[in-house]
Design a protein around this motif. Structure first.
Motif, PDB file in Angstrom:
ATOM      1  N   MET A 111      56.273  -3.733 -15.067  1.00 25.78           N
ATOM      2  CA  MET A 111      56.136  -4.712 -13.987  1.00 25.78           C
ATOM      3  C   MET A 111      55.170  -5.858 -14.249  1.00 25.78           C
ATOM      4  O   MET A 111      55.214  -6.851 -13.550  1.00 25.78           O
ATOM      5  CB  MET A 111      55.739  -4.014 -12.668  1.00 25.78           C
ATOM      6  N   TYR A 112      54.305  -5.774 -15.215  1.00 27.04           N
ATOM      7  CA  TYR A 112      53.321  -6.837 -15.430  1.00 27.04           C
ATOM      8  C   TYR A 112      53.820  -7.778 -16.518  1.00 27.04           C
ATOM      9  O   TYR A 112      54.040  -7.374 -17.647  1.00 27.04           O
ATOM     10  CB  TYR A 112      51.966  -6.257 -15.818  1.00 27.04           C
ATOM     11  N   GLU A 113      53.990  -9.045 -16.147  1.00 29.15           N
ATOM     12  CA  GLU A 113      54.494 -10.024 -17.101  1.00 29.15           C
ATOM     13  C   GLU A 113      53.510 -11.180 -17.256  1.00 29.15           C
ATOM     14  O   GLU A 113      53.199 -11.878 -16.294  1.00 29.15           O
ATOM     15  CB  GLU A 113      55.851 -10.566 -16.645  1.00 29.15           C
ATOM     16  N   VAL A 114      53.027 -11.352 -18.468  1.00 32.10           N
ATOM     17  CA  VAL A 114      52.194 -12.495 -18.811  1.00 32.10           C
ATOM     18  C   VAL A 114      53.164 -13.592 -19.226  1.00 32.10           C
ATOM     19  O   VAL A 114      53.935 -13.416 -20.170  1.00 32.10           O
ATOM     20  CB  VAL A 114      51.218 -12.141 -19.957  1.00 32.10           C
ATOM     21  N   THR A 115      53.152 -14.718 -18.517  1.00 31.62           N
ATOM     22  CA  THR A 115      54.206 -15.718 -18.701  1.00 31.62           C
ATOM     23  C   THR A 115      53.862 -16.868 -19.642  1.00 31.62           C
ATOM     24  O   THR A 115      54.747 -17.612 -20.044  1.00 31.62           O
ATOM     25  CB  THR A 115      54.625 -16.302 -17.333  1.00 31.62           C
ATOM     26  N   PHE A 116      52.592 -17.012 -20.009  1.00 32.44           N
ATOM     27  CA  PHE A 116      52.238 -18.162 -20.844  1.00 32.44           C
ATOM     28  C   PHE A 116      52.379 -17.874 -22.335  1.00 32.44           C
ATOM     29  O   PHE A 116      52.242 -18.776 -23.157  1.00 32.44           O
ATOM     30  CB  PHE A 116      50.821 -18.661 -20.518  1.00 32.44           C
ATOM     31  N   ILE A 117      52.681 -16.632 -22.687  1.00 30.41           N
ATOM     32  CA  ILE A 117      52.939 -16.265 -24.082  1.00 30.41           C
ATOM     33  C   ILE A 117      54.141 -15.320 -24.116  1.00 30.41           C
ATOM     34  O   ILE A 117      54.531 -14.756 -23.094  1.00 30.41           O
ATOM     35  CB  ILE A 117      51.723 -15.569 -24.750  1.00 30.41           C
ATOM     36  N   ASN A 118      54.717 -15.139 -25.277  1.00 31.45           N
ATOM     37  CA  ASN A 118      55.825 -14.198 -25.445  1.00 31.45           C
ATOM     38  C   ASN A 118      55.234 -12.803 -25.650  1.00 31.45           C
ATOM     39  O   ASN A 118      54.880 -12.437 -26.763  1.00 31.45           O
ATOM     40  CB  ASN A 118      56.696 -14.605 -26.634  1.00 31.45           C
ATOM     41  N   TYR A 119      55.128 -12.076 -24.560  1.00 33.09           N
ATOM     42  CA  TYR A 119      54.544 -10.740 -24.594  1.00 33.09           C
ATOM     43  C   TYR A 119      55.425  -9.825 -23.759  1.00 33.09           C
ATOM     44  O   TYR A 119      55.939 -10.238 -22.722  1.00 33.09           O
ATOM     45  CB  TYR A 119      53.107 -10.784 -24.028  1.00 33.09           C
ATOM     46  N   PRO A 120      55.630  -8.581 -24.190  1.00 34.96           N
ATOM     47  CA  PRO A 120      56.527  -7.712 -23.425  1.00 34.96           C
ATOM     48  C   PRO A 120      55.960  -7.385 -22.033  1.00 34.96           C
ATOM     49  O   PRO A 120      54.753  -7.326 -21.841  1.00 34.96           O
ATOM     50  CB  PRO A 120      56.622  -6.448 -24.275  1.00 34.96           C
ATOM     51  N   ILE A 121      56.873  -7.174 -21.095  1.00 35.89           N
ATOM     52  CA  ILE A 121      56.473  -6.729 -19.765  1.00 35.89           C
ATOM     53  C   ILE A 121      55.949  -5.299 -19.918  1.00 35.89           C
ATOM     54  O   ILE A 121      56.521  -4.499 -20.657  1.00 35.89           O
ATOM     55  CB  ILE A 121      57.673  -6.808 -18.796  1.00 35.89           C
ATOM     56  N   PHE A 122      54.860  -4.974 -19.245  1.00 40.59           N
ATOM     57  CA  PHE A 122      54.226  -3.675 -19.431  1.00 40.59           C
ATOM     58  C   PHE A 122      53.870  -3.062 -18.087  1.00 40.59           C
ATOM     59  O   PHE A 122      54.134  -3.627 -17.042  1.00 40.59           O
ATOM     60  CB  PHE A 122      53.005  -3.797 -20.349  1.00 40.59           C
ATOM     61  N   ASN A 123      53.284  -1.867 -18.124  1.00 39.36           N
ATOM     62  CA  ASN A 123      52.957  -1.145 -16.899  1.00 39.36           C
ATOM     63  C   ASN A 123      51.553  -0.556 -16.968  1.00 39.36           C
ATOM     64  O   ASN A 123      50.841  -0.731 -17.964  1.00 39.36           O
ATOM     65  CB  ASN A 123      54.007  -0.057 -16.632  1.00 39.36           C
ATOM     66  N   ASN A 124      51.169   0.151 -15.919  1.00 42.11           N
ATOM     67  CA  ASN A 124      49.832   0.741 -15.864  1.00 42.11           C
ATOM     68  C   ASN A 124      49.598   1.757 -16.974  1.00 42.11           C
ATOM     69  O   ASN A 124      48.512   1.806 -17.549  1.00 42.11           O
ATOM     70  CB  ASN A 124      49.607   1.422 -14.506  1.00 42.11           C
ATOM     71  N   ALA A 125      50.609   2.577 -17.265  1.00 42.49           N
ATOM     72  CA  ALA A 125      50.445   3.576 -18.320  1.00 42.49           C
ATOM     73  C   ALA A 125      50.092   2.905 -19.641  1.00 42.49           C
ATOM     74  O   ALA A 125      49.238   3.397 -20.392  1.00 42.49           O
ATOM     75  CB  ALA A 125      51.717   4.411 -18.459  1.00 42.49           C
ATOM     76  N   ASP A 126      50.732   1.777 -19.922  1.00 40.57           N
ATOM     77  CA  ASP A 126      50.432   1.033 -21.150  1.00 40.57           C
ATOM     78  C   ASP A 126      48.984   0.550 -21.151  1.00 40.57           C
ATOM     79  O   ASP A 126      48.283   0.627 -22.172  1.00 40.57           O
ATOM     80  CB  ASP A 126      51.377  -0.162 -21.299  1.00 40.57           C
ATOM     81  N   VAL A 127      48.541   0.051 -20.002  1.00 39.68           N
ATOM     82  CA  VAL A 127      47.153  -0.414 -19.874  1.00 39.68           C
ATOM     83  C   VAL A 127      46.198   0.753 -20.096  1.00 39.68           C
ATOM     84  O   VAL A 127      45.194   0.627 -20.809  1.00 39.68           O
ATOM     85  CB  VAL A 127      46.913  -1.069 -18.494  1.00 39.68           C
ATOM     86  N   PHE A 128      46.507   1.908 -19.515  1.00 39.60           N
ATOM     87  CA  PHE A 128      45.637   3.073 -19.666  1.00 39.60           C
ATOM     88  C   PHE A 128      45.567   3.523 -21.119  1.00 39.60           C
ATOM     89  O   PHE A 128      44.492   3.891 -21.614  1.00 39.60           O
ATOM     90  CB  PHE A 128      46.110   4.223 -18.776  1.00 39.60           C
ATOM     91  N   LEU A 129      46.708   3.504 -21.817  1.00 36.42           N
ATOM     92  CA  LEU A 129      46.717   3.860 -23.239  1.00 36.42           C
ATOM     93  C   LEU A 129      45.811   2.929 -24.049  1.00 36.42           C
ATOM     94  O   LEU A 129      44.998   3.384 -24.860  1.00 36.42           O
ATOM     95  CB  LEU A 129      48.141   3.789 -23.798  1.00 36.42           C
TER      96      LEU A 129
END
Length: 146
Positions: A111-129
Motif C-alpha cells: 500500500m505505500y507508494e513513493v511516487t517521485f522515484i521508481n520504487y516498488p509499492i511496499f507494506n508495513n511488513a517490509d518496513v519492519f524487515l
C-alpha cells in the motif's frame, strides 16, 4: 512473553490490521495522495518480492521466510543484548506478516507508494524487515566498538 515475542506479535497485528483496511476499504489500484508528488497509499497485490522478483513463486518465498523466522527465533533466545533482541522482533514480525498474506491470500497486500522515484509499492511488513536489519547492523557496530 519475551521482548522478542511481544514485538513480533505487536508488529504482526499492526501489519495485518492495516492490510485488512486496505483490502476492505480501498479498490484494487485505488490511490489516495498523502503528499502530492511524493507519497500515496495505493491498493496493490504482489505475488512476488520487491520489483516483482520471484513472481508466482509462493512456495519458495514462504520457505525462505520460514527459514528466516526459525533462525530468528532460535538466535533471539541466545542473545542478551536488548537492541539485538528488538532487531530480531522486528525482523520476525515483518517476515511473519508477509507469510500470513501468502498463506491466506496467495499474494501480499502492499500500500505505500513513493511516487517521485521508481520504487516498488511496499507494506508495513517490509518496513519492519528493513528496520530489523538496520537495528541488527547497529547492534553489531555497537558491539564491535566495545
Amino acid at each position: 512473553m519475551t521482548l522478542v515475542e511481544f514485538i513480533y506479535a505487536m508488529l504482526l497485528s499492526i501489519d495485518q490490521f492495516i492490510k485488512y483496511l486496505v483490502r476492505n476499504f480501498m479498490d484494487y489500484g485505488q490511490s489516495i495522495p498523502i503528499i502530492n508528488g511524493f507519497f500515496q497509499l495505493t491498493s496493490h497485490r504482489n505475488t512476488g518480492a520487491a520489483w516483482g522478483m520471484f513472481s508466482g513463486q509462493k512456495i519458495f518465498l514462504i520457505s525462505i521466510a520460514l527459514i528466516v523466522i526459525v533462525i530468528g527465533l532460535i538466535y533471539s533466545r541466545k542473545v542478551t543484548d536488548k537492541l539485538t533482541r528488538i532487531a530480531f522482533g522486528f525482523f520476525i514480525g515483518g517476515a511473519m506478516g508477509n507469510v500470513v498474506d501468502r498463506l491466506i491470500f496467495e499474494e501480499v497486500t502492499d500500500m505505500y507508494e513513493v511516487t517521485f522515484i521508481n520504487y516498488p509499492i511496499f507494506n508495513n511488513a517490509d518496513v519492519f524487515l528493513v528496520c530489523g536489519v538496520i537495528l541488527f547492523l547497529i547492534s553489531i557496530y555497537k558491539d564491535s566498538r566495545l
